[in-house]
Design a protein around this motif. Structure first.
Motif, PDB file in Angstrom:
ATOM      1  N   GLY A 289       0.813  -1.209   0.000  1.00  0.00           N
ATOM      2  CA  GLY A 289       0.000   0.000   0.000  1.00  0.00           C
ATOM      3  C   GLY A 289       0.847   1.260   0.000  1.00  0.00           C
ATOM      4  N   ALA A 290       1.934   1.242   0.766  1.00  0.00           N
ATOM      5  CA  ALA A 290       2.827   2.406   0.794  1.00  0.00           C
ATOM      6  C   ALA A 290       3.477   2.636  -0.560  1.00  0.00           C
ATOM      7  CB  ALA A 290       3.887   2.207   1.872  1.00  0.00           C
ATOM      8  N   VAL A 291       3.856   1.552  -1.235  1.00  0.00           N
ATOM      9  CA  VAL A 291       4.478   1.677  -2.559  1.00  0.00           C
ATOM     10  C   VAL A 291       3.529   2.338  -3.543  1.00  0.00           C
ATOM     11  CG1 VAL A 291       5.223   0.320  -4.563  1.00  0.00           C
ATOM     12  CG2 VAL A 291       6.092  -0.231  -2.280  1.00  0.00           C
ATOM     13  N   SER A 292       2.243   2.022  -3.443  1.00  0.00           N
ATOM     14  CA  SER A 292       1.290   2.532  -4.424  1.00  0.00           C
ATOM     15  C   SER A 292       1.121   4.045  -4.340  1.00  0.00           C
ATOM     16  CB  SER A 292      -0.077   1.860  -4.218  1.00  0.00           C
ATOM     17  OG  SER A 292      -0.652   2.268  -3.000  1.00  0.00           O
ATOM     18  N   PHE A 293       1.536   4.647  -3.223  1.00  0.00           N
ATOM     19  CA  PHE A 293       1.430   6.096  -3.107  1.00  0.00           C
ATOM     20  C   PHE A 293       2.589   6.815  -3.794  1.00  0.00           C
ATOM     21  CE2 PHE A 293      -1.309   4.886   0.491  1.00  0.00           C
ATOM     22  CZ  PHE A 293      -2.413   5.676   0.211  1.00  0.00           C
ATOM     23  N   ALA A 294       3.644   6.077  -4.134  1.00  0.00           N
ATOM     24  CA  ALA A 294       4.779   6.679  -4.849  1.00  0.00           C
ATOM     25  C   ALA A 294       5.262   5.710  -5.914  1.00  0.00           C
ATOM     26  CB  ALA A 294       5.909   7.007  -3.879  1.00  0.00           C
ATOM     27  N   PRO A 295       4.419   5.430  -6.920  1.00  0.00           N
ATOM     28  CA  PRO A 295       4.740   4.387  -7.891  1.00  0.00           C
ATOM     29  C   PRO A 295       5.868   4.736  -8.851  1.00  0.00           C
ATOM     30  CG  PRO A 295       2.766   5.568  -8.555  1.00  0.00           C
ATOM     31  CD  PRO A 295       3.152   6.091  -7.211  1.00  0.00           C
ATOM     32  N   ALA A 367      -5.497   3.287  -4.958  1.00  0.00           N
ATOM     33  CA  ALA A 367      -5.189   1.867  -4.809  1.00  0.00           C
ATOM     34  C   ALA A 367      -4.559   1.563  -3.457  1.00  0.00           C
ATOM     35  CB  ALA A 367      -4.259   1.411  -5.939  1.00  0.00           C
ATOM     36  N   GLY A 368      -3.681   2.453  -2.997  1.00  0.00           N
ATOM     37  CA  GLY A 368      -3.009   2.227  -1.732  1.00  0.00           C
ATOM     38  C   GLY A 368      -3.970   2.145  -0.566  1.00  0.00           C
ATOM     39  N   ALA A 369      -5.065   2.903  -0.618  1.00  0.00           N
ATOM     40  CA  ALA A 369      -6.040   2.880   0.470  1.00  0.00           C
ATOM     41  C   ALA A 369      -6.693   1.510   0.570  1.00  0.00           C
ATOM     42  CB  ALA A 369      -7.090   3.965   0.253  1.00  0.00           C
ATOM     43  N   GLY A 370      -6.993   0.892  -0.569  1.00  0.00           N
ATOM     44  CA  GLY A 370      -7.582  -0.439  -0.553  1.00  0.00           C
ATOM     45  C   GLY A 370      -6.663  -1.466   0.088  1.00  0.00           C
ATOM     46  N   LEU A 371      -5.383  -1.383  -0.230  1.00  0.00           N
ATOM     47  CA  LEU A 371      -4.422  -2.316   0.347  1.00  0.00           C
ATOM     48  C   LEU A 371      -4.265  -2.084   1.846  1.00  0.00           C
ATOM     49  CD1 LEU A 371      -1.726  -2.236  -2.477  1.00  0.00           C
ATOM     50  CD2 LEU A 371      -3.343  -4.073  -1.982  1.00  0.00           C
ATOM     51  N   LEU A 372      -4.260  -0.837   2.261  1.00  0.00           N
ATOM     52  CA  LEU A 372      -4.142  -0.546   3.693  1.00  0.00           C
ATOM     53  C   LEU A 372      -5.366  -1.027   4.455  1.00  0.00           C
ATOM     54  CD1 LEU A 372      -2.528   3.026   3.605  1.00  0.00           C
ATOM     55  CD2 LEU A 372      -1.407   0.828   4.068  1.00  0.00           C
TER      56      LEU A 372
END
Length: 403
Positions: A289-295, A367-372
């Motif tokens: 999830g963290a990765v998706s915020f800075a792809p 997307a990151g919010a869904g993973l978190l």
């Protein structure tokens, strides 16, 4: 007496077959959707047919294995799986795929819970964790590597090549089970009322391991689906994306037998294995999830997604065998099939619900919010499991001290 490896090895292949059948076909259908001419709704419904059949039929076939024996149900299910795979290869088009997909799911509903019940019945209490670890490792390989193998087969020979491969695997597994797996005696069964069934399903010995299995399967499905997506967005490439999923599968396959054997020796308790595994999974999904915020940062993305693959693989490998071993130890042998079939519903709901939650939340925000959210739900599942597994650890500790 501990069951020898050759007796249980065919059951490992059966576990791989159902997982490969579910995820391999799903990935292939995604690749072929434009050629078939489906709408997104038709595509989604066809993907769901396999899981729908399993949710509806697994408890029924599990109960049937208690009545007539596990081996006939496993062999019959694998032969039916082979037949529907052949049908999928020979009957092109949407109708053929829908029939084959539902038929494969119905067949898997027979041999999957019966295989789990056979592992529980053939392995004694001193080796149950080890053998469930091996069984789970092959099933995890099917879940994680199914999309990769399916994609390769579809590129090589289209959907018929994948269906033919599944037919060959199903037939080989059926023959091996028939030859190598001994007949497991059918035990006398007492009459069961609806109230009794309700008590069985509500018992902590069933609810807690089923919750753990649902959480691990859901997280595995999310990781297998989102790792390639996030890797491509970060510019890692197709080969790197495939490598990440492979790392996850290999780590899970290696860890499960090790944790299972350690559990048998009393070195890893049910509580430690389940809760530690869920904690690792939550950390891994959170990293993704963290990765998706800075792809756009390739190196940090590669590090984060590699951490996700390692943590989720290790977490699934730690939690799955101890959950299955605890479930088997809490279940009388005369209803092992019915219990395993009911527990498999939890895994199917996790398999479908994890990606659905991640996708729905991600669509509504990022997307990151869904993973978190999935990571947070995994933590919540661990907190609920802790309450029930505390008493299980006290009971097992008392038995070891008394022994």
């Amino acid at each position: 007496m501990t069951a020898p490896r050759p007796v249980l090895a065919p059951l490992y292949l059966a576990g791989f077959t159902t997982a490969f059948g579910a995820h391999g076909i799903a990935a292939a259908l995604g690749a072929e959707t434009e050629d078939i001419g489906w709408t997104l709704l038709a595509f989604g419904l066809t993907l769901a047919l396999y899981d729908l059949a399993e949710v509806l039929l697994k408890p029924l076939f599990g109960a049937l294995s208690d009545r007539i024996g596990v081996r006939p149900v496993i062999v019959g299910g694998l032969l039916a799986f082979t037949a529907f795979s052949v049908l999928g290869a020979l009957l092109p088009g949407t109708v053929g795929l829908i029939i084959a997909r539902f038929g494969q799911g119905a067949a898997a509903s027979a041999f999957s819970p019966a295989s789990s019940a056979a592992v529980a019945r053939l392995a004694d209490g001193a080796s149950r964790g080890r053998y469930f670890g091996r069984y789970g490792s092959w099933k995890s390989l099917g879940y994680a590597l199914g999309p990769l193998i399916g994609a390769v087969l579809v590129v090589w020979g289209g959907l018929p090549a994948l269906f033919w491969a599944l037919a060959v695997i199903g037939l080989a597994a059926a023959g091996w089970v028939l030859i190598a797996v001994p007949k497991v005696p059918v035990l006398p069964r007492r009459r069961v009322s609806l109230i009794d069934l309700g008590r069985e399903i509500a018992a902590p010995g069933f609810v807690v391991p089923t919750l753990v299995l649902a959480a691990t399967t859901g997280a595995l499905a999310v990781a297998v689906g989102f790792l390639p997506l996030l890797a491509r967005e970060a510019g890692i490439g197709t080969v790197g994306s495939m490598a990440l999923v492979t790392v996850l599968a290999v780590v899970s396959a290696v860890v499960q037998p090790l944790i299972g054997a350690a559990h048998d020796r009393g070195r890893v308790s049910v509580r430690l294995g389940a809760l530690g595994g869920l904690a690792l999974i939550a950390g891994g999904i959170g990293a993704a999830g963290a990765v998706s915020f800075a792809p756009d940062a390739v190196l940090p993305a590669l590090i984060g997604l590699t951490a996700t693959a390692l943590l989720v693989g290790a977490g699934v490998g730690a939690a799955t065998p101890v959950a299955f071993a605890h479930l088997a130890a809490s279940t009388p042998h005369d209803r092992m099939g019915r219990t395993m079939g009911s527990a498999e519903i939890g895994r199917e709901l996790g398999d479908a619900g994890g990606p659905l939650i991640a996708g729905a939340v991600g669509t509504a925000s990022v997307a990151g919010a869904g993973l978190l959210v999935v990571a947070a739900l995994t933590v919540g599942a661990g907190a609920l499991a802790a309450l029930g597994l505390r008493s299980a650890d006290r009971g097992s500790g008392g038995r070891r001290a008394g022994g």
